[in-house]
Structures are given as structure tokens and as C-alpha cells.
Design a protein around this motif. Structure first.
Motif, PDB file in Angstrom:
ATOM      1  N   CYS A 107      34.618  44.786  49.399  1.00  7.84           N
ATOM      2  CA  CYS A 107      34.250  43.670  50.287  1.00  7.84           C
ATOM      3  C   CYS A 107      34.590  42.320  49.669  1.00  7.84           C
ATOM      4  CB  CYS A 107      32.767  43.735  50.617  1.00  7.84           C
ATOM      5  SG  CYS A 107      32.338  45.096  51.725  1.00  7.84           S
ATOM      6  N   TYR A 108      34.912  41.391  50.547  1.00  7.12           N
ATOM      7  CA  TYR A 108      35.213  40.022  50.145  1.00  7.12           C
ATOM      8  C   TYR A 108      34.438  39.058  51.040  1.00  7.12           C
ATOM      9  CZ  TYR A 108      38.283  40.398  54.239  1.00  7.12           C
ATOM     10  OH  TYR A 108      38.762  40.597  55.510  1.00  7.12           O
ATOM     11  N   MET A 109      34.406  37.789  50.610  1.00  7.01           N
ATOM     12  CA  MET A 109      33.745  36.748  51.397  1.00  7.01           C
ATOM     13  C   MET A 109      34.790  36.037  52.242  1.00  7.01           C
ATOM     14  SD  MET A 109      30.899  35.179  52.169  1.00  7.01           S
ATOM     15  CE  MET A 109      29.654  35.285  50.878  1.00  7.01           C
ATOM     16  N   PRO A 110      34.680  36.044  53.577  1.00  5.13           N
ATOM     17  CA  PRO A 110      35.749  35.521  54.451  1.00  5.13           C
ATOM     18  C   PRO A 110      36.076  34.050  54.236  1.00  5.13           C
ATOM     19  CG  PRO A 110      34.163  36.815  55.707  1.00  5.13           C
ATOM     20  CD  PRO A 110      33.576  36.644  54.341  1.00  5.13           C
ATOM     21  N   LYS A 111      35.088  33.203  53.903  1.00  3.96           N
ATOM     22  CA  LYS A 111      35.340  31.759  53.866  1.00  3.96           C
ATOM     23  C   LYS A 111      35.656  31.237  52.468  1.00  3.96           C
ATOM     24  CE  LYS A 111      32.448  30.834  57.921  1.00  3.96           C
ATOM     25  NZ  LYS A 111      31.296  30.101  58.476  1.00  3.96           N
ATOM     26  N   VAL A 112      35.758  32.125  51.499  1.00  2.00           N
ATOM     27  CA  VAL A 112      36.017  31.720  50.114  1.00  2.00           C
ATOM     28  C   VAL A 112      37.512  31.835  49.816  1.00  2.00           C
ATOM     29  CG1 VAL A 112      35.620  32.397  47.700  1.00  2.00           C
ATOM     30  CG2 VAL A 112      33.711  32.305  49.305  1.00  2.00           C
ATOM     31  N   GLN A 113      37.998  30.990  48.921  1.00  4.29           N
ATOM     32  CA  GLN A 113      39.406  31.071  48.532  1.00  4.29           C
ATOM     33  C   GLN A 113      39.644  32.152  47.478  1.00  4.29           C
ATOM     34  OE1 GLN A 113      41.122  27.261  47.429  1.00  4.29           O
ATOM     35  NE2 GLN A 113      41.917  27.149  49.509  1.00  4.29           N
ATOM     36  N   TYR A 114      40.737  32.881  47.631  1.00  6.24           N
ATOM     37  CA  TYR A 114      41.127  33.941  46.690  1.00  6.24           C
ATOM     38  C   TYR A 114      42.516  33.632  46.137  1.00  6.24           C
ATOM     39  CZ  TYR A 114      37.107  36.758  48.018  1.00  6.24           C
ATOM     40  OH  TYR A 114      35.824  37.211  48.218  1.00  6.24           O
ATOM     41  N   SER A 115      42.792  34.176  44.966  1.00  9.54           N
ATOM     42  CA  SER A 115      44.090  33.946  44.315  1.00  9.54           C
ATOM     43  C   SER A 115      44.649  35.248  43.749  1.00  9.54           C
ATOM     44  CB  SER A 115      43.958  32.937  43.161  1.00  9.54           C
ATOM     45  OG  SER A 115      43.552  31.680  43.634  1.00  9.54           O
ATOM     46  N   VAL A 116      45.974  35.366  43.807  1.00 12.95           N
ATOM     47  CA  VAL A 116      46.653  36.396  43.025  1.00 12.95           C
ATOM     48  C   VAL A 116      46.990  35.737  41.691  1.00 12.95           C
ATOM     49  CG1 VAL A 116      48.719  37.817  42.790  1.00 12.95           C
ATOM     50  CG2 VAL A 116      47.592  37.611  45.012  1.00 12.95           C
ATOM     51  N   VAL A 117      46.502  36.329  40.606  1.00  9.46           N
ATOM     52  CA  VAL A 117      46.711  35.739  39.279  1.00  9.46           C
ATOM     53  C   VAL A 117      47.448  36.729  38.389  1.00  9.46           C
ATOM     54  CG1 VAL A 117      44.635  34.312  39.458  1.00  9.46           C
ATOM     55  CG2 VAL A 117      44.487  36.558  38.392  1.00  9.46           C
ATOM     56  N   LYS A 118      48.174  36.165  37.436  1.00  8.54           N
ATOM     57  CA  LYS A 118      48.896  37.003  36.475  1.00  8.54           C
ATOM     58  C   LYS A 118      48.292  36.800  35.100  1.00  8.54           C
ATOM     59  CE  LYS A 118      53.108  35.962  35.158  1.00  8.54           C
ATOM     60  NZ  LYS A 118      54.580  35.809  35.172  1.00  8.54           N
ATOM     61  N   ARG A 119      47.939  37.914  34.474  1.00 10.03           N
ATOM     62  CA  ARG A 119      47.460  37.847  33.095  1.00 10.03           C
ATOM     63  C   ARG A 119      48.638  37.499  32.180  1.00 10.03           C
ATOM     64  NH1 ARG A 119      43.258  42.527  31.395  1.00 10.03           N
ATOM     65  NH2 ARG A 119      43.743  41.479  29.421  1.00 10.03           N
ATOM     66  N   VAL A 120      48.477  36.467  31.395  1.00  4.95           N
ATOM     67  CA  VAL A 120      49.549  36.034  30.514  1.00  4.95           C
ATOM     68  C   VAL A 120      49.822  37.066  29.423  1.00  4.95           C
ATOM     69  CG1 VAL A 120      50.232  34.260  28.835  1.00  4.95           C
ATOM     70  CG2 VAL A 120      49.112  33.599  30.985  1.00  4.95           C
ATOM     71  N   ASP A 121      48.784  37.822  29.021  1.00  7.72           N
ATOM     72  CA  ASP A 121      48.961  38.751  27.900  1.00  7.72           C
ATOM     73  C   ASP A 121      49.685  40.042  28.279  1.00  7.72           C
ATOM     74  OD1 ASP A 121      46.890  39.637  29.476  1.00  7.72           O
ATOM     75  OD2 ASP A 121      45.555  40.163  27.821  1.00  7.72           O
ATOM     76  N   ASN A 122      49.583  40.481  29.546  1.00  9.05           N
ATOM     77  CA  ASN A 122      50.227  41.771  29.872  1.00  9.05           C
ATOM     78  C   ASN A 122      50.888  41.808  31.254  1.00  9.05           C
ATOM     79  OD1 ASN A 122      48.101  41.963  31.643  1.00  9.05           O
ATOM     80  ND2 ASN A 122      47.019  43.564  30.490  1.00  9.05           N
ATOM     81  N   GLU A 123      51.003  40.662  31.907  1.00  9.35           N
ATOM     82  CA  GLU A 123      51.717  40.552  33.188  1.00  9.35           C
ATOM     83  C   GLU A 123      51.000  41.237  34.359  1.00  9.35           C
ATOM     84  OE1 GLU A 123      55.015  38.984  33.491  1.00  9.35           O
ATOM     85  OE2 GLU A 123      54.341  38.230  31.553  1.00  9.35           O
TER      86      GLU A 123
END
Length: 977
Positions: free
Chosen positions: A280-296
Motif C-alpha cells: 500500500c501507498y499514500m495517494p497524495k504523497v510524493q514518491y521517487s525512484v532512487v538509485k543507490r550509489v553503492d550498488n546501482e
């Protein structure tokens, strides 16, 4: 002066003296027997075994055990109903019982004294798991039939009730102890089933398959009120990846150059992962796709959690794309441990951003909010955990039969690690629910249970609560918060010791048979035979064939009702049927989520109103260091030891019941209530000081009969009338304090009245008149008239708190017939006649002058001075004239108030004041008739060392010659011939 003794001992054992006045240097001891000193056999202190014996004697002599019945039979215009919340019948009486029962008894005794008819029926909560476990624990076996378990549990409860009841009686709690209520009584159970039936008829009780708090250690469902939270619980928390198989459209458009993206979740209960059905997620909140710098690695997380997660994962996180939660609709994830299973991304409002990742793993069978999501989106609710807290075969062979809280949890973690789904693993110390009886952690698991739909009752309950007075008012918010958190109430328990849920199940379909006709019939059977008949009688005994079809098609249900439903229905079983709407419920703060709420919900469901007009919420008893009492710590205070003493009386002396009651009254019961040796010793000292005051009053009333010797109010001295006025003010304030459950204020008012108004003021002024005036003189009888009123008022004011002491005083007090008791004679009796116009101003004005005089001679004896009081002609002068008719007097009321040798009242000071005269000035504002008459007057006081001599009898400086009697004393002794 030569004294000649002429008569034997006169009235009351006091020697009478005749004399002729010849000067002599004889000592004052010669007149000792002519002074009317206090005499009483009321002891100043009672300690040790004598104290305990005296309290028991008073209980017997004054009919403590008959008082409740007497007042119920007496005609009264008003009734006061305090409904007793049932203590649990699972152990010995403890100091928490004392706090609660004595607090209630103080109010009940106050109401009896006020002339109201008190309705108070003590009761006990007799069912439930703690009793069942303790009863079975003595046997060392669980291989008993339900009837055998019930028999053992009943016997255990009855023994506990017997011990508790004896303690409550010893504490002086007023009740008809032969007619109490017990939740295992058949008639009580029948009334409870009637409430159940009415709620079921309204559709408020239903059966469903839902997640509930489940205790593996007790093997039963629990309600919120049966939990206690352990703030030191340690869970193994994991950050777990759910790979995205189907990207939401918004992500897919930006993901051409991305590798695999995984939604990251955080959980403190890894064992629930096999039951996962969604993320589940919160509909009105902002989400991001992030990349871990240590292992991509690419992770999907809430944008506002990025910094915190970077710190936790000990790496930098690079944001590749940002979008709102609603853009995640349509996404599908791979289940981390079940390769063949896919789970959707779903919106939910219970997702928070305070911890975790912004995503919540959802297992509908093991979470209340998870279940709500499943209901809305029609997800399966599969429970993989059995009644013992072990994985079932649904979880797979690798997990089956393993405890979810121990080895099962560890195995799930290993499975997640093997799948490469664990990003981070850590210990998490957090608050976790435990079974309040076994002290073991609980789980949430779906099971088929009976529920009350509290969501549909919530608004009505809130409205009803707004009409209830809550003391202290701050507790109201907790009551409302508890109601808000409760969407449903699980009322079924998988045990034997309780009231059976009156339901039968069809053998083939499992459909329940439950309607108003069946429940009415079962209630009638329970009323006559008790609920044991559910097991002792055949099924057809409880089913009405005409309504049920073939009896042989049904089996009886095995669940019992939650004990909070048991006690919550007490308003229907115990209170008057005409109007079960009582004045007060008085319980500890733990009942905010317990009895207060179950009573409210059942009453609102059936009658649309609360069962109480007022709720009084008190705190818990704790040690003097503020710690919770614990046998392991060794800080438990046993009320029996408080009263009777311990093995070493030098360490634990016997204090008696009144000290225990004083502790309750003096404490601020609306917070945590401290008790220990220092507290108890202070209570004992306070009672001894009170005894000393009462003894002084009794001693000076020896030989006085108020029925024949009391002085008419119009003839009473002004200072005495003033004290009646002060007594009236005191009694009104005490009455108000008792009415507010503010017993601490009662104690403060009492101590202030005794110390300031009596000991430091009135007693110090009147001793000369009491001891040295003629025995039957108007002045002395005036004083005794008021002392008797004060004794009566103080005795009655302390009676609700200290019934033993109050009745002991009443036995010694004058003016009563043999067999009279204080509690059968009413509240403090005052009269509006005591408040006379000008009286208060006259005495207070004189006191203002006295304060000026005393402050001008610090550290010196006021009796060694003569006073000249100069006041300009006017209202203030006239008020002082009412206290002294002659210009100069050694025995006027004004002189008595000044405690001086002689007082002269004049309009101005003489010109030839002695050089050693000490003068002081002041003003006094007279305010009469509500401000209609206001006059500020100035005064001057001249204090002159007296020229009079010390009288060897009264010890005042009022004699004309050294070593000779003063005129007053000489007259007294001549008239005593």
C-alpha cells in the motif's frame, strides 16, 4: 490573704472553696482545685493492639454492619446511587482495592449523613481467563472437561471473594455484605443475555472472519482492554524489496533506461510476509525512484523518507524520477518468497511517513488496517497461523508448525535473505501488545469470532458522553480517544469459564441459530439453573424446537462472552429497573478503556444513553518513589499489614483502618497516589493531632448537657457567636468539597480550621473564661454551647473519612441517648441565625486592633500590658462598644480578645501617656449590607505595662495587690461556699 477550705468536693468532682480575704504570699498551687480544667476519658492516642481492638469494638457497638440496611429502610426525599465497578475475584485484597473502595465509601457515607438514601451494591467480576488459569495452575493439568474447569474456577473465585469482602468490611466500607452481586450468578447472567439479545436484535452483534488480537499463550481472542503494552519489546525489523513486475503507466513512460525497480517496505513482523496480499501507498504523497550509489539498485520510496533511508542504508540515494502516489495505480509486484504470487500496489490512508519507506506490506489476516484494505479491494484473507501461534500447512512445509514469534520468524527471515529481498536488518525496540494475564506477546490473526459493531455506536456514545460530568475533566479526551480507536469489539472467547454465547450451529452448514426467541429461552434457563446448565443439560433443553427445526441438527457453541461484556452489562443486572442511570461510576484510570467504555457502549446500544451521570477517574497506588508496586522489587504495601501490622511491629506497626482511610482522603487521587511508611506515619500524626483537638473539646464539655444548658443564640458572647459563623462557613465549604469528590480539600479545610481558627485563635482566647469563670455562668455556658457545636461539626465533617474516630467521639460527646450513633443523626447542623449583621465586622475589627497591638510587642506577653484603644466616634466605635460596655474593663469581651490585662476604650488617647507606652496605628474598613454601608475608620492602640498584679488563681494581671485574688476570682470563690 488566708484561705480556709469550707466544703467538700462539689459538682463533677471539682472542689468548692470558701475563703476570707487576708493577704498572704502563698503559692498559686493553693487554688489548683478551684480551676475547672478539662477532664475526659477520651484518650489522646491509641496505638498497637488497643487501637485495633477499639476499632472493632466501635464497628460492633455502632452497628457498622447494619447502617446500610437502616438507611435503605429510612424514608428519604432523594437517592444517591453509586454503582460499584466489580473488582476481579482473582487474588487477595491489595492497596488499589483500598484506594477505590474507601474513595467510594467516603462519598456514600457523606450522602447518608446528608439524609439521602444511598444505593450501593458491591459486586465481583467472577469469570475470565486469569481465574481459570490460576484455578488450573494448582492442578498441573489441562485435561479437564469444561464443567470441571468451571467448578475449579468458581471455587477459586469464591475464596478470593471471601477474602476481599472481609477486608472491605474491616476498612469500614458501608454495604449490605450479604446481598452483593456476582457475575457468575444465574440472575445476573440472564440480565446480561437480555442486553446481548437486544443488541443482536438491532444488528449490532454479528459473526465474522476478521483479524483480532490473539494470545497464543492463552489460546483465545482478546479485546483492546485486555492488552498491556511492553515498551521494551525487541523485534527483528527488515527492509524488504518487492520487485515491480508491472510498472504503473507513469513510471513505464520514464523507465526505458532503467533496470529492475523494487518497492521497498519496512516491517517489524517478518513472519507476516508469507500472508502478504498487497503493498500500500499514500495517494497524495510524493514518491521517487532512487538509485543507490553503492550498488546501482533502484528502489521506489516516498520522497520525504529519502534522507532518512540514506542514513539507515549508509549510502547516498540519487533521485531519478518523482511523481505523486496516485500515479502508482496499476502497479504489480512480485511476492518476495512465493515466486508464483503477484501482489498489487494499492492506495490506503493508513500509510504514514513517520517511519519506514512510505510503503506498507499488507497481510489482511494479520492487521486491522490491512483487513480494511482487503475488504475494500476484495483481497483474500488467509490466516496461516493456528491458535497456538504456529504456522499452518497453508504457509508451506518449510514453516508449518513453527512458532511465528520465534523459530517461524527466523525461518521467514532466512527465506527472504535467500531470495535476495533483504536490504537491511536491525533490532527494533518498540511498544508491543502483550496478554495482560500471561504477560506474553500476542499476535494479530484472523479467526471466526463474534463482534459488536462499535463503529455504528461511536457517534451516539460520544454524544452521550458529552452529557456526562467527568472528574477530572482532563480524562474526557482519553475516553473519546478510546472510542475513536475502536471500530469493532471482539466479544467471543475460546475458554470455558464465562457466560456461554447463546448460539447453536448447524452441523452441516455451520450457520448459527441465534434469535430473540432462543436467547430469551436460554436466559430463563440460566436465571433458574445458572450457565453451567449449558453443559449439564442436553441441547434440546436450550433450543425451542418450534423455532429451530430438528434439534439433532445442531450443536451448542463453545465460546464464552468477553468479561468486559460481563461487567459492562452490570447496569442492567444491578441497578433499579425504573431508571438505571446512576449518579456516579468511580474507578481507576485503567477503566477508561475498560468498564467505563463497555458500560457506555452496551447502555447506548440498548437505551441510547449513558448509564452514569458522572465518571470519577482516579489514579493508581504507587510507592513513595513513584514506582509501580512489584513483589520482585519488594515495594508492595499490603493493606492488611497497614491495619494490623507486620511480623516486626517496630518496622510495620499497626495503623488501623482510619489511617488507611485518611491516606485515601488526603491524597490527590486524580494522579498517581503514593503510599509508604512516611505517608502512613504522617497520616497517623495528623489523626493524633486531630484527636488532641477533639480531646480538648470533650474535656471542656464535661458535665455540660446541651439539651438543658445551651445558651440562647441572642445571649451568646460575640466571640462565641463569631465562631459559630466561622463554623458555618467551614461546614459549607466542606459540604461543597465532598460533593466534588475533593476529599483532599476537606482535609485541608479541616486542618486550617483546627490550626488557625481553633488552636491559634479561639482556644487561646477562651481558656481563662472556661477554667476560671463560675461553672454555670453565662460566659462559660456560652463558650460551652459553642464548643459543643464545634465538636459536633468537626466530628461530622471527619465522619465520612474517619468513621471509627467520629463514632468514638460521639460516644463520649454530651447530649446523646444510649444507643445513638453519629451516622444515624445527620450532617453538620448550622443555622442562618449564626450570621448576624455586624457580628463579623465587630470581631474582625477587634482582631485587626489586636494584630496591631501584638506586632508592637514582639516576643512579649500580651497579658502584661494594659491597652488604651482610641477610635473616633462612629460605626467602628459602636461596634467596639458592643464588646465592652464600660470604658475600662479587665473582663470584657474586648479584653478577652486582646488577651491583655485591662482595656480602655476611648475616642482619643490621653495627653499624659506614660513614657514607656508603645503606640501603633491602623485602619479598618467596615462593609455591611452588600456594600450599602462602607466606612473606613482609623484607630490608635497604646500598650502600657500594667500596674495590676498577678492573680495566683487565674494567672492574669488583674489583681489590685500582689499575691491577692483578682475581683473576679474572689467573687467566684466566695459564691462557691
Amino acid at each position: 490573704m488566708l484561705l480556709v477550705r469550707r466544703s467538700a468536693v462539689g459538682f463533677g468532682g471539682v472542689a468548692r472553696w470558701g475563703l476570707r480575704c487576708l493577704c498572704s504570699g502563698d503559692a498559686a498551687g493553693r487554688y489548683q482545685d478551684t480551676v475547672l480544667l478539662p477532664r475526659t476519658d477520651f484518650p489522646m492516642r491509641v496505638n498497637g493492639p488497643n487501637l485495633l481492638e477499639r476499632e472493632i469494638q466501635i464497628q460492633q457497638k455502632c452497628g457498622f454492619d447494619q447502617l446500610y440496611t437502616w438507611q435503605r429502610e429510612k424514608k428519604a426525599k432523594k437517592e444517591y446511587c453509586l454503582h460499584d465497578g466489580p473488582p476481579y475475584a482473582n487474588g487477595d485484597p491489595h492497596v488499589g482495592h483500598a484506594l477505590n473502595k474507601i474513595l467510594k465509601d467516603i462519598r456514600n457515607r457523606f450522602e447518608v449523613l446528608r439524609g439521602r438514601q444511598v444505593h450501593y451494591v458491591p459486586g465481583w467480576d467472577c469469570h475470565g481467563l486469569p481465574i481459570e488459569l490460576k484455578a488450573l495452575g494448582d492442578l498441573g493439568t489441562n485435561e479437564l472437561s469444561p464443567l470441571e474447569i468451571r467448578q475449579k474456577a468458581r471455587e477459586f473465585a469464591e475464596r478470593a471473594i471471601s477474602r476481599q469482602r472481609a477486608a472491605f468490611q474491616r476498612w469500614g466500607v458501608m454495604a449490605d455484605w450479604e446481598n452483593c452481586y456476582y457475575t457468575f450468578d444465574g440472575k445476573y447472567e440472564a440480565a446480561q443475555l437480555k442486553v446481548f439479545q437486544e443488541m443482536h436484535n438491532k444488528g449490532l452483534i454479528y459473526q465474522d472472519y476478521k483479524p483480532v488480537f490473539w494470545s497464543p499463550s492463552s489460546r483465545t481472542a482478546l479485546a483492546e482492554a485486555e492488552l498491556e503494552y511492553n515498551p521494551e519489546h525487541v523485534s527483528r525489523a527488515l527492509y524488504i524489496t518487492f520487485p515491480l513486475l508491472t510498472l504503473p503507466a507513469e513510471l513505464a513512460a520514464k523507465a526505458e533506461s532503467w533496470a529492475h525497480v523494487s518497492a521497498l517496505i519496512w516491517t517489524t513482523q517478518p513472519w507476516t510476509i508469507p500472508a502478504n496480499q498487497a503493498v500500500c501507498y499514500m495517494p497524495k504523497v510524493q514518491y521517487s525512484v532512487v538509485k543507490r550509489v553503492d550498488n546501482e539498485q533502484l528502489l521506489l520510496v516516498a520522497s520525504e523518507r529519502m534522507n532518512s533511508l540514506a542514513s539507515i542504508l549508509k549510502t547516498n540515494l540519487e533521485s531519478l524520477a518523482t511523481f505523486t502516489g496516485s500515479d502508482l495505480e496499476g502497479g504489480v509486484c512480485q511476492h518476495p518468497t512465493i515466486p508464483s504470487k503477484q501482489v498489487p500496489l494499492l492506495p490506503a490512508n493508513h500509510v504514514t511517513m513517520t517511519k519506514g519507506t512510505g510503503f506498507v506490506h499488507t497481510a489482511p489476516a494479520h492487521g486491522m488496517e490491512d483487513y480494511s484494505v482487503a475488504t475494500h479491494f476484495k483481497l483474500p484473507v488467509e490466516c496461516m497461523v493456528d491458535e497456538e501461534g504456529r504456522f499452518t500447512e497453508l504457509a508451506g512445509p518449510e514453516l508449518q508448525k513453527k512458532s511465528v514469534m520465534t523459530e517461524g520468524n527466523a525461518t521467514v527471515i532466512s527465506m527472504l535473505q535467500a531470495a535476495g529481498a533483504v536490504v537491511k536488518e536491525e533490532d527494533c525496540v518498540h511498544s508491543y501488545p502483550y496478554d495482560w494475564r500471561t504477560k506474553q506477546p500476542v499476535v494479530i490473526r484472523a479467526s471466526k469470532q463474534w463482534f459488536i459493531n462499535t463503529a455504528s455506536l461511536k457517534d451516539k456514545a460520544k454524544d452521550a458522553l458529552q452529557k456526562v460530568r467527568v472528574i477530572p475533566e482532563s480524562a474526557r479526551s482519553s475516553l473519546l480517544a478510546m472510542l475513536d480507536r475502536r471500530t469493532y469489539w471482539c466479544i467471543s472467547r475460546q475458554r470455558s469459564w464465562g457466560v456461554p454465547i447463546p448460539v447453536f450451529y448447524h452441523k452441516e452448514t455451520g450457520e448459527p441459530l441465534l434469535n430473540k426467541h432462543s436467547v430469551t429461552h436460554i436466559a430463563k434457563v440460566f436465571s433458574e439453573k445458572g450457565s453451567d446448565s449449558w453443559w449439564t443439560e442436553p441441547v434440546h433443553f436450550h433450543i425451542l424446537p418450534s423455532k429451530a427445526g430438528a434439534v439433532s441438527d445442531y450443536v451448542r457453541g463453545e465460546d464464552v462472552l468477553d468479561i468486559w461484556f460481563d461487567s459492562g452489562a452490570s447496569w442492567a443486572a444491578v441497578l433499579p429497573e425504573s431508571d438505571p442511570h446512576v449518579d456516579s461510576y468511580v474507578e481507576g484510570k485503567d477503566q477508561v478503556g475498560g468498564w467505563f467504555q463497555s458500560s457506555l457502549l452496551t447502555s447506548v446500544a440498548v437505551r441510547n444513553k449513558a448509564p452514569y451521570k458522572a465518571l470519577v477517574v482516579h489514579g493508581f497506588a504507587v510507592s513513595e518513589r513513584g514506582e509501580k508496586m512489584s513483589k520482585s522489587v519488594g515495594n508492595v504495601i499490603d493493606p492488611d499489614v497497614v491495619i494490623n501490622g507486620g511480623k516486626d511491629l517496630s518496622v510495620s506497626p499497626p495503623y488501623g483502618a482510619d489511617v488507611l482511610r485518611w491516606w485515601v482522603a488526603e491524597s490527590n487521587v486524580f494522579s498517581e497516589v503514593q503510599i509508604g511508611p512516611n505517608t502512613l506515619n504522617a497520616a497517623k500524626d495528623s489523626i493524633n493531632k486531630l484527636r488532641n483537638t477533639l480531646r480538648f473539646l470533650l474535656g471542656n464539655l464535661q458535665g455540660f448537657d446541651p439539651r438543658s444548658q445551651a445558651v440562647d443564640p441572642k445571649q451568646i458572647h460575640y466571640i462565641d457567636q463569631f465562631m459559630l459563623h466561622v463554623l458555618r462557613e467551614f461546614s459549607m465549604k466542606v459540604t461543597d468539597a465532598y460533593s466534588e469528590f475533593d476529599n483532599g480539600r476537606v482535609i485541608r479545610l479541616l486542618q486550617s480550621f483546627i490550626t488557625r481558627d481553633l488552636s491559634n485563635f479561639y482556644f487561646s482566647i477562651i481558656k481563662d473564661r472556661l477554667y476560671c469563670d463560675p461553672e454555670d455562668s453565662l460566659g462559660r455556658r456560652s463558650c460551652q454551647t459553642v464548643l459543643e457545636e464545634i465538636l459536633d461539626g468537626v466530628s461530622r465533617s471527619i465522619a465520612p473519612v474517619l468513621p471509627h474516630l467520629a463514632e468514638e467521639v460521639y460516644l463520649h460527646a454530651p447530649g446523646h441517648d444510649e444507643g445513638d450513633t453519629l451516622f444515624r443523626s445527620g450532617w453538620i447542623k448550622t443555622s442562618s441565625v449564626w450570621r448576624r449583621p455586624g457580628l463579623e465586622e465587630a470581631v474582625e475589627g477587634a482582631c485587626a486592633i489586636r494584630d496591631s497591638f501584638l506586632s508592637s510587642i514582639p516576643g512579649r506577653n500580651a497579658a502584661e500590658y494594659e491597652l488604651i484603644i482610641a477610635i473616633e466616634p462612629g460605626l467602628f466605635f459602636e461596634l467596639m462598644e458592643s464588646l465592652q460596655e464600660e470604658p475600662t474593663s479587665t473582663c470584657s469581651q474586648l479584653t478577652e480578645l486582646m488577651m491583655a490585662s485591662r482595656t480602655t476604650l476611648a475616642s482619643s488617647l490621653p495627653r499624659d501617656l506614660p513614657s514607656d507606652a508603645i503606640t501603633s496605628t491602623g485602619t479598618f474598613l467596615i462593609n455591611l449590607e452588600g456594600g450599602m454601608i462602607r466606612e473606613e475608620s482609623a484607630y490608635i492602640v497604646a500598650a502600657i505595662p500594667t500596674s495590676l498584679s498577678h492573680c495566683p488563681r487565674c494567672r492574669r494581671y488583674t489583681s489590685d495587690e500582689p499575691d491577692c485574688l483578682c475581683p473576679r476570682c474572689q467573687t467566684v470563690l466566695e459564691n462557691a461556699k
